[in-house]
Design a protein around this motif. Structure first.
Motif, short mmCIF file in Angstrom:
data_model
loop_
_atom_site.label_atom_id
_atom_site.label_comp_id
_atom_site.label_asym_id
_atom_site.label_seq_id
_atom_site.Cartn_x
_atom_site.Cartn_y
_atom_site.Cartn_z
N ILE A 115 0.68 -1.25 0.09
CA ILE A 115 0.12 -0.08 0.03
C ILE A 115 0.73 1.06 0.15
O ILE A 115 1.76 1.19 0.96
CB ILE A 115 -0.94 -0.28 1.28
N GLN A 116 0.65 2.15 -0.81
CA GLN A 116 1.64 3.14 -1.22
C GLN A 116 0.48 4.24 -1.31
O GLN A 116 -0.24 4.41 -2.03
CB GLN A 116 2.41 3.17 -2.12
N VAL A 117 1.03 5.78 -0.98
CA VAL A 117 0.54 7.07 -1.34
C VAL A 117 1.25 7.90 -1.91
O VAL A 117 2.45 8.16 -1.19
CB VAL A 117 -0.43 7.70 -0.14
N GLU A 118 0.96 8.46 -3.12
CA GLU A 118 2.07 9.28 -3.55
C GLU A 118 1.16 10.25 -4.27
O GLU A 118 0.13 10.03 -5.23
CB GLU A 118 2.94 8.63 -4.39
N ASN A 119 1.40 11.42 -4.20
CA ASN A 119 0.71 12.61 -5.18
C ASN A 119 -0.86 12.63 -5.04
O ASN A 119 -1.37 12.65 -6.17
CB ASN A 119 1.58 12.86 -6.32
N GLY A 120 -1.33 12.21 -3.84
CA GLY A 120 -2.67 12.21 -3.62
C GLY A 120 -3.40 10.97 -4.29
O GLY A 120 -4.66 10.73 -4.52
N VAL A 121 -2.54 9.71 -4.72
CA VAL A 121 -3.10 8.49 -5.13
C VAL A 121 -2.71 7.53 -4.35
O VAL A 121 -1.61 7.31 -3.95
CB VAL A 121 -2.64 8.35 -6.65
N LEU A 122 -3.81 6.66 -3.88
CA LEU A 122 -3.75 5.66 -3.03
C LEU A 122 -3.55 4.34 -3.87
O LEU A 122 -4.40 4.22 -4.74
CB LEU A 122 -4.71 5.47 -2.04
N PHE A 177 -2.55 -7.88 -8.87
CA PHE A 177 -3.46 -6.64 -9.15
C PHE A 177 -2.87 -5.55 -8.68
O PHE A 177 -1.86 -5.40 -7.91
CB PHE A 177 -4.79 -6.96 -8.35
N GLU A 178 -3.37 -4.31 -9.22
CA GLU A 178 -2.97 -3.09 -8.91
C GLU A 178 -4.47 -2.29 -8.87
O GLU A 178 -4.84 -2.08 -9.91
CB GLU A 178 -1.92 -2.47 -9.81
N ARG A 179 -4.74 -1.63 -7.70
CA ARG A 179 -5.78 -0.64 -7.76
C ARG A 179 -5.41 0.67 -7.31
O ARG A 179 -4.55 0.82 -6.46
CB ARG A 179 -6.79 -1.25 -6.64
N LYS A 180 -5.80 1.68 -7.83
CA LYS A 180 -5.36 3.12 -7.57
C LYS A 180 -6.84 3.93 -7.16
O LYS A 180 -7.68 3.91 -7.82
CB LYS A 180 -4.70 3.64 -8.71
N PHE A 181 -6.85 4.43 -6.11
CA PHE A 181 -7.77 5.56 -5.71
C PHE A 181 -7.22 7.12 -5.71
O PHE A 181 -6.23 7.29 -4.85
CB PHE A 181 -8.15 5.07 -4.38
N ASN A 182 -7.85 7.95 -6.42
CA ASN A 182 -7.53 9.32 -6.24
C ASN A 182 -8.16 9.80 -4.96
O ASN A 182 -9.35 9.76 -4.63
CB ASN A 182 -8.16 10.08 -7.43
N LEU A 183 -7.22 10.42 -4.17
CA LEU A 183 -7.75 11.03 -2.95
C LEU A 183 -7.99 12.39 -3.06
O LEU A 183 -7.04 13.30 -3.73
CB LEU A 183 -6.63 10.81 -1.78
N ALA A 184 -8.93 13.11 -2.05
CA ALA A 184 -9.05 14.69 -2.31
C ALA A 184 -8.08 15.04 -1.42
O ALA A 184 -7.21 14.68 -0.73
CB ALA A 184 -10.45 14.89 -1.73
N ASP A 185 -7.95 16.55 -1.49
CA ASP A 185 -7.02 17.34 -0.66
C ASP A 185 -7.28 16.76 0.79
O ASP A 185 -8.32 16.83 1.21
CB ASP A 185 -7.18 18.82 -1.10
#
Length: 160
Positions: free
Chosen positions: A65-72, A99-107
């Motif tokens: 699990i990683q978070v980078e530039n607002g993307v989980l 697999f790879e799932r990406k989620f865009n996180l709000a500010d």
């Protein structure tokens, strides 16, 4: 691919240029998405969210699990064991594929933790707005009190 023209929005908004990239990425992933692994996104409280992914068969060390530039980004890579290589299935409906799932996180949305239990990966998210961004009430001073910039301009006019 569908093109959306967001230029009318840019005429009256400031700082929303990231929205076009988010919409474009969302349209692209929905069209190319495989649906694996299935997931839920839920509101768990005020400014609290949770993402649950069904990752049956995966161990903790096979998930990233990683978070980078607002993307989980949640990745899973199943390590193939010798026992599994020698098995012969008549039907294999359980997917152990990577697999790879990406989620865009709000500010201001931050990942607070993750837990793997009963084949479900639960990721906890919290939206923490900084104090400087929260609305604040400005008191109105009485007639006899001057505002700081007025006092400075009065001093400058006396010196000149």
């Amino acid at each position: 691919m569908t093109n959306i023209d967001l230029s009318p929005l840019y005429r009256s908004t400031i700082g929303f240029d990231r929205m076009a990239n988010l919409l474009d990425a969302a349209l692209r992933t929905d069209q190319a998405g495989t649906g694996y692994p299935p997931y839920n996104i839920e509101v768990t409280g005020e400014n609290r969210y949770g993402i649950t992914l069904a990752v049956a068969g995966f161990e903790e060390d096979e998930l990233d699990i990683q978070v980078e530039n607002g993307v989980l980004t949640v990745r899973g890579k199943k390590a193939a064991s010798d026992d599994e290589k020698n098995r012969h299935f008549l039907h294999q409906g359980i997917a152990y594929r990577s697999f790879e799932r990406k989620f865009n996180l709000a500010d201001h949305v931050e990942v607070k933790g993750a837990e793997l239990k009963n084949g479900l990966l639960n990721v906890s998210l919290v939206k923490e707005v900084p104090e400087a961004m929260k609305p604040k009430s400005i008191p109105i001073n009485g007639k006899n009190t001057a505002i700081e910039h007025q006092k400075e301009s009065e001093k400058a006019s006396k010196v000149a």
